[in-house]
Motif scaffolding. Structure first.
Motif, PDB file in Angstrom:
ATOM      1  N   THR A  26       4.664  -5.121  -9.002  1.00 36.60           N
ATOM      2  CA  THR A  26       3.262  -3.929  -8.880  1.00 36.60           C
ATOM      3  C   THR A  26       2.034  -3.643  -8.326  1.00 36.60           C
ATOM      4  O   THR A  26       1.846  -2.907  -7.395  1.00 36.60           O
ATOM      5  CB  THR A  26       4.754  -2.782  -9.447  1.00 36.60           C
ATOM      6  N   MET A  27       1.582  -3.869  -9.225  1.00 37.99           N
ATOM      7  CA  MET A  27       0.024  -4.133  -9.183  1.00 37.99           C
ATOM      8  C   MET A  27      -0.893  -4.608  -7.510  1.00 37.99           C
ATOM      9  O   MET A  27      -1.627  -4.118  -7.177  1.00 37.99           O
ATOM     10  CB  MET A  27      -0.696  -4.644  -9.972  1.00 37.99           C
ATOM     11  N   GLN A  28       0.248  -6.076  -7.788  1.00 38.13           N
ATOM     12  CA  GLN A  28      -0.074  -6.297  -6.142  1.00 38.13           C
ATOM     13  C   GLN A  28       0.278  -5.979  -4.546  1.00 38.13           C
ATOM     14  O   GLN A  28      -0.579  -5.559  -4.089  1.00 38.13           O
ATOM     15  CB  GLN A  28       1.080  -8.251  -5.961  1.00 38.13           C
ATOM     16  N   PHE A  29       1.580  -4.565  -4.740  1.00 41.11           N
ATOM     17  CA  PHE A  29       1.871  -3.752  -4.303  1.00 41.11           C
ATOM     18  C   PHE A  29       0.371  -2.870  -3.950  1.00 41.11           C
ATOM     19  O   PHE A  29      -0.166  -2.890  -2.600  1.00 41.11           O
ATOM     20  CB  PHE A  29       2.863  -3.848  -3.572  1.00 41.11           C
ATOM     21  N   ILE A  30       0.783  -2.302  -5.044  1.00 41.82           N
ATOM     22  CA  ILE A  30      -0.211  -1.384  -5.270  1.00 41.82           C
ATOM     23  C   ILE A  30      -1.839  -0.922  -4.601  1.00 41.82           C
ATOM     24  O   ILE A  30      -2.551  -0.115  -3.916  1.00 41.82           O
ATOM     25  CB  ILE A  30      -0.336  -0.267  -6.147  1.00 41.82           C
ATOM     26  N   THR A  31      -2.207  -2.582  -5.116  1.00 41.27           N
ATOM     27  CA  THR A  31      -3.463  -2.424  -4.367  1.00 41.27           C
ATOM     28  C   THR A  31      -3.547  -3.917  -2.971  1.00 41.27           C
ATOM     29  O   THR A  31      -4.736  -3.844  -2.147  1.00 41.27           O
ATOM     30  CB  THR A  31      -4.230  -3.408  -5.210  1.00 41.27           C
ATOM     31  N   GLN A  91      -7.998  -0.316 -12.186  1.00 49.68           N
ATOM     32  CA  GLN A  91      -8.934  -1.562 -12.437  1.00 49.68           C
ATOM     33  C   GLN A  91      -8.166  -1.762 -13.774  1.00 49.68           C
ATOM     34  O   GLN A  91      -8.030  -3.534 -13.802  1.00 49.68           O
ATOM     35  CB  GLN A  91     -10.011  -0.763 -12.766  1.00 49.68           C
ATOM     36  N   ASP A  92      -8.191  -0.657 -15.240  1.00 52.81           N
ATOM     37  CA  ASP A  92      -7.811  -1.434 -16.345  1.00 52.81           C
ATOM     38  C   ASP A  92      -6.754  -2.145 -16.391  1.00 52.81           C
ATOM     39  O   ASP A  92      -5.787  -3.678 -16.778  1.00 52.81           O
ATOM     40  CB  ASP A  92      -7.226  -0.570 -17.221  1.00 52.81           C
ATOM     41  N   TYR A  93      -5.099  -1.759 -15.515  1.00 52.90           N
ATOM     42  CA  TYR A  93      -4.020  -2.573 -15.189  1.00 52.90           C
ATOM     43  C   TYR A  93      -3.727  -3.363 -14.284  1.00 52.90           C
ATOM     44  O   TYR A  93      -3.074  -4.663 -14.872  1.00 52.90           O
ATOM     45  CB  TYR A  93      -3.132  -1.305 -14.755  1.00 52.90           C
ATOM     46  N   GLY A 109      -4.571  -9.363 -12.310  1.00 52.44           N
ATOM     47  CA  GLY A 109      -5.678 -10.603 -12.360  1.00 52.44           C
ATOM     48  C   GLY A 109      -5.278 -11.478 -11.751  1.00 52.44           C
ATOM     49  O   GLY A 109      -6.596 -13.197 -11.506  1.00 52.44           O
ATOM     50  N   GLU A 110      -4.971 -11.255 -10.183  1.00 55.79           N
ATOM     51  CA  GLU A 110      -5.848 -12.362  -9.733  1.00 55.79           C
ATOM     52  C   GLU A 110      -5.532 -11.953  -8.582  1.00 55.79           C
ATOM     53  O   GLU A 110      -5.868 -10.902  -7.839  1.00 55.79           O
ATOM     54  CB  GLU A 110      -3.710 -13.355  -9.474  1.00 55.79           C
ATOM     55  N   ARG A 111      -6.655 -13.225  -7.223  1.00 51.75           N
ATOM     56  CA  ARG A 111      -6.360 -12.517  -6.202  1.00 51.75           C
ATOM     57  C   ARG A 111      -5.567 -11.910  -5.169  1.00 51.75           C
ATOM     58  O   ARG A 111      -4.136 -11.938  -5.664  1.00 51.75           O
ATOM     59  CB  ARG A 111      -6.823 -13.490  -5.134  1.00 51.75           C
ATOM     60  N   SER A 112      -5.604 -10.944  -4.004  1.00 59.25           N
ATOM     61  CA  SER A 112      -4.986 -10.617  -3.418  1.00 59.25           C
ATOM     62  C   SER A 112      -3.410 -11.854  -2.421  1.00 59.25           C
ATOM     63  O   SER A 112      -3.995 -12.434  -2.234  1.00 59.25           O
ATOM     64  CB  SER A 112      -5.237  -9.421  -2.381  1.00 59.25           C
ATOM     65  N   VAL A 113      -2.435 -11.311  -2.709  1.00 59.08           N
ATOM     66  CA  VAL A 113      -1.403 -12.575  -2.350  1.00 59.08           C
ATOM     67  C   VAL A 113      -1.566 -11.868  -0.514  1.00 59.08           C
ATOM     68  O   VAL A 113      -0.794 -12.833   0.250  1.00 59.08           O
ATOM     69  CB  VAL A 113      -0.191 -12.352  -2.985  1.00 59.08           C
ATOM     70  N   SER A 114      -2.377 -10.705  -0.261  1.00 61.54           N
ATOM     71  CA  SER A 114      -1.993 -10.734   1.348  1.00 61.54           C
ATOM     72  C   SER A 114      -2.075 -11.496   2.687  1.00 61.54           C
ATOM     73  O   SER A 114      -3.280 -11.948   2.484  1.00 61.54           O
ATOM     74  CB  SER A 114      -2.671  -8.971   1.619  1.00 61.54           C
ATOM     75  N   VAL A 115      -1.970 -11.691   3.414  1.00 59.86           N
ATOM     76  CA  VAL A 115      -2.558 -12.578   3.959  1.00 59.86           C
ATOM     77  C   VAL A 115      -2.772 -11.578   5.452  1.00 59.86           C
ATOM     78  O   VAL A 115      -3.895 -11.888   6.971  1.00 59.86           O
ATOM     79  CB  VAL A 115      -1.546 -13.563   5.287  1.00 59.86           C
ATOM     80  N   ASP A 116      -2.844 -10.305   5.807  1.00 56.85           N
ATOM     81  CA  ASP A 116      -2.940  -9.828   6.602  1.00 56.85           C
ATOM     82  C   ASP A 116      -4.304  -8.431   6.215  1.00 56.85           C
ATOM     83  O   ASP A 116      -4.511  -8.209   5.213  1.00 56.85           O
ATOM     84  CB  ASP A 116      -2.361  -8.091   7.370  1.00 56.85           C
ATOM     85  N   ALA A 117      -5.321  -7.920   7.466  1.00 55.13           N
ATOM     86  CA  ALA A 117      -6.331  -7.318   6.703  1.00 55.13           C
ATOM     87  C   ALA A 117      -5.576  -5.703   6.540  1.00 55.13           C
ATOM     88  O   ALA A 117      -4.282  -5.768   6.584  1.00 55.13           O
ATOM     89  CB  ALA A 117      -6.750  -7.216   8.663  1.00 55.13           C
ATOM     90  N   LYS A 118      -6.192  -5.137   5.636  1.00 53.92           N
ATOM     91  CA  LYS A 118      -6.879  -4.023   4.364  1.00 53.92           C
ATOM     92  C   LYS A 118      -6.298  -3.162   6.097  1.00 53.92           C
ATOM     93  O   LYS A 118      -6.471  -2.968   6.974  1.00 53.92           O
ATOM     94  CB  LYS A 118      -6.920  -3.793   4.130  1.00 53.92           C
ATOM     95  N   VAL A 119      -5.555  -2.022   5.355  1.00 49.04           N
ATOM     96  CA  VAL A 119      -5.566  -1.001   6.146  1.00 49.04           C
ATOM     97  C   VAL A 119      -6.019  -0.422   6.307  1.00 49.04           C
ATOM     98  O   VAL A 119      -6.454   0.111   4.796  1.00 49.04           O
ATOM     99  CB  VAL A 119      -4.019  -0.537   6.192  1.00 49.04           C
ATOM    100  N   HIS A 120      -7.337   0.216   6.428  1.00 49.60           N
ATOM    101  CA  HIS A 120      -8.487   1.117   6.104  1.00 49.60           C
ATOM    102  C   HIS A 120      -7.907   2.842   6.507  1.00 49.60           C
ATOM    103  O   HIS A 120      -7.303   2.880   7.569  1.00 49.60           O
ATOM    104  CB  HIS A 120      -9.492   0.632   6.960  1.00 49.60           C
ATOM    105  N   ALA A 121      -8.604   3.794   5.747  1.00 47.44           N
ATOM    106  CA  ALA A 121      -8.773   4.887   6.008  1.00 47.44           C
ATOM    107  C   ALA A 121     -10.075   5.738   5.815  1.00 47.44           C
ATOM    108  O   ALA A 121     -10.698   5.023   5.515  1.00 47.44           O
ATOM    109  CB  ALA A 121      -7.378   5.023   4.672  1.00 47.44           C
ATOM    110  N   THR A 122     -10.139   6.831   5.863  1.00 46.50           N
ATOM    111  CA  THR A 122     -11.180   7.629   6.042  1.00 46.50           C
ATOM    112  C   THR A 122     -11.665   7.769   4.531  1.00 46.50           C
ATOM    113  O   THR A 122     -11.278   8.057   2.937  1.00 46.50           O
ATOM    114  CB  THR A 122     -11.334   9.418   6.285  1.00 46.50           C
ATOM    115  N   LYS A 123     -12.926   7.510   4.794  1.00 45.28           N
ATOM    116  CA  LYS A 123     -13.315   7.759   3.016  1.00 45.28           C
ATOM    117  C   LYS A 123     -14.544   8.711   3.409  1.00 45.28           C
ATOM    118  O   LYS A 123     -15.668   9.371   4.504  1.00 45.28           O
ATOM    119  CB  LYS A 123     -14.756   5.944   3.304  1.00 45.28           C
ATOM    120  N   HIS A 124     -15.065   8.991   1.719  1.00 42.25           N
ATOM    121  CA  HIS A 124     -15.957  10.028   1.967  1.00 42.25           C
ATOM    122  C   HIS A 124     -15.678  10.966   3.119  1.00 42.25           C
ATOM    123  O   HIS A 124     -16.301  12.270   3.879  1.00 42.25           O
ATOM    124  CB  HIS A 124     -17.687   9.257   2.844  1.00 42.25           C
ATOM    125  N   TYR A 125     -14.192  12.078   2.853  1.00 49.42           N
ATOM    126  CA  TYR A 125     -14.134  13.133   3.662  1.00 49.42           C
ATOM    127  C   TYR A 125     -14.341  14.208   2.744  1.00 49.42           C
ATOM    128  O   TYR A 125     -14.116  14.184   1.725  1.00 49.42           O
ATOM    129  CB  TYR A 125     -12.257  12.617   3.825  1.00 49.42           C
TER     130      TYR A 125
END
Ligand code: SF4
Ligand code: SF4
Ligand code: FES
Length: 480
Positions: free
Chosen positions: A88-93, A112-114, A120-136
């Motif tokens: 679940t954490m892999q999916f959420i992050t 961060q705590d969970y 506690g491992e690096r992302s398993v995703s091989v795809d680029a992250k989907v970006h969204a608006t920052k500082h909206y």
């Protein structure tokens, strides 16, 4: 009452409780993002999975939406549960940016705590992250970083179920989901909007006034009471820890500033919420202060001011006092004990509602904008519309008094914390300490008494009203 076993411990639950509620009530921790004890249960984050023993072995299910049943056997930390939480954490992050180094939530972020606890491992995703608006700009008080949002919908449900503004909603689906404010401006007008900053489990919703101001581990909370209205909400005032004091001259002022205000959960007063006015207490307490006593506008020392005030009190035939509804119970009692027999004393409202402010509602906000009217009224009567014409001395304590009411020729002794033109017109002026510089109690409109604690030292020329009253009455230990 159903009895169940959690991690080998037998507990008794209430009828209708969920496993999450029963566990929490018994001090057993189950992680959660979307669950909140005061909000409805969407069951969307899936981090709260627990194992349940069954004939066929152990199956996993979310704890926040699973009712307890008699004889249930639950595991909160089994191998199966930890494996599911890790996935679940892999999916959420999956699309979460690694912003922790610059994120205001760092130090208080459950994601961060969970991550450290369950993944506690690096992302398993091989795809680029989907970006969204920052500082909206979600409102003029809140900035939203959509890349950090984990779509738990706590903020959306808060505006529907608690503040009832319906100010937030979710647009689009899946990894294109975006929290957005309703177009009618209802979120910007919501007087409770800043609570979503606290309940956001990640650093997606950020306070503009606290943005990049301090890492939270440099700050210390002091338990206090909001003086913004007669509700007297329990709050934490966050300020720089003494061991992390800033030393450069231009930064020193930050050591004695309130950096942010958050609610302190008090079921008898405010629950876990406060209104936005309570968040802005730094502006109230940060106003320019009066720092030295005066005689008709001329600076003097405390001993000189006390001598003059005492002789005015001794000579007065009909002294009247208007006492502060921002005074603590201790200060009010000290006035009563020291000077109550000498003065005809009345309570005044130090503050009224400001233009544009929500005056009163059915949630928390009270029309009386003073924290201790009830405490003051327990000892003194309400102020008459006019000061008696034959009064020859008027002692005014606190703000909000119309000096035009003082009969011509009467002497004035004035106690005030703030730098205001009226200070210089008094025969004797005393600068007094504010709530953040002393301990005390207020009694709210419903009769609940709450404590506030000191977080800063008062300046040398500033007096404590409590000691001042004793000194005016010539009592020993009265601050001379
Ligand atoms: S902004 Fe925060 S509270 Fe709102 S849905 Fe996203 S993670 Fe949840
Ligand atoms: S409801 Fe009143 S006491 Fe509570 S935070 Fe708002 S102004 Fe302060
Ligand atoms: S806390 Fe149970 S599903 Fe989110």
């Amino acid at each position: 009452m159903p009895r169940l076993t959690i991690d080998g411990r037998e507990i008794e639950a209430q009828h209708g409780q969920t496993v999450m509620e029963a566990a929490t009530a018994n001090g057993i921790f189950i992680p959660y993002f979307c669950w909140h004890p005061k909000l409805s249960v969407p069951g969307n984050c899936r981090i709260c999975v627990v194992g349940v023993e069954d004939k066929g072995g152990e199956w996993v299910e979310i704890a926040c939406n699973m009712p307890v049943t008699e004889g249930m056997v639950v595991f909160t930390n089994s191998e199966k549960v930890r494996a599911r939480r890790k996935a679940t954490m892999q999916f959420i992050t999956l699309n979460h940016p690694v912003d922790c180094g610059i994120c205001d939530k760092a130090g208080e972020c459950t994601l961060q705590d969970y991550h450290y606890e369950y993944n506690g491992e690096r992302s398993v995703s091989v795809d680029a992250k989907v970006h969204a608006t920052k500082h909206y700009a979600l409102s003029n008080r809140i900035v939203l970083d959509n890349e950090r949002c984990i779509q738990c919908t706590r903020c959306v449900r808060f505006t529907r179920e608690i503040s009832k503004s319906n100010g937030l909603g979710m647009q689009n689906r899946a990894d294109h989901s975006l929290v957005r404010a309703a177009e009618d401006g209802s979120f910007a007008a919501d007087p409770y909007s800043d609570n979503v900053i606290d309940i956001c489990p990640v650093g997606a919703l950020l306070s503009r006034s606290f943005l990049h101001k301090a890492r939270v581990w440099y700050l210390k909370p002091t338990a206090s009471v909001c003086p913004g209205c007669a509700r007297g909400c329990a709050v934490n005032l966050w300020h720089r820890r003494p061991e992390w004091r800033l030393r450069s001259p231009e930064q020193r002022v930050h050591n004695e500033e309130i950096d942010r205000v958050t609610p302190l959960d008090n079921p008898a007063v405010n629950g876990p919420w406060i209104c936005n006015k309570g968040r802005d207490l730094a502006k109230v307490f940060g106003r320019a202060r009066a720092e030295g006593p005066m005689l008709k506008g001329r600076p003097t020392d405390l001993a000189g001011a006390l001598a003059q005030a005492r002789s005015l009190v001794a000579a007065a035939r009909k002294p009247v006092a208007v006492v502060s509804s921002w005074g603590s119970n201790e200060e009010l009692a000290a006035f009563k004990a020291a000077l109550g027999g000498r003065f005809a004393a009345f309570v005044k409202a130090d503050h009224e509602a400001e233009p544009g402010e929500v005056v009163e509602d059915a949630i928390l906000i009270r029309a009386d904008k003073n924290p201790n009217t009830a405490g003051a009224r327990a000892l003194f009567s309400d102020a008459p519309p006019a000061i008696p014409k034959d009064a020859d001395l008027v002692l005014v304590w606190g703000e909000g008094f119309d000096f035009g009411l003082v009969p011509a020729g009467a002497g004035i002794v004035y106690l005030n914390a703030w730098l205001q033109p009226e200070n210089g017109h008094a025969d004797v002026f005393f600068p007094v300490s504010i709530q953040t510089e002393r301990d005390g109690h207020y009694t709210n409109f419903a009769g609940v008494t709450s404590a506030f604690s000191k977080c800063f030292e008062k300046k040398a020329g500033v007096a404590d009203a409590q000691a001042l009253f004793a000194a005016l009455a010539g009592q020993p230990g009265g601050g001379e």
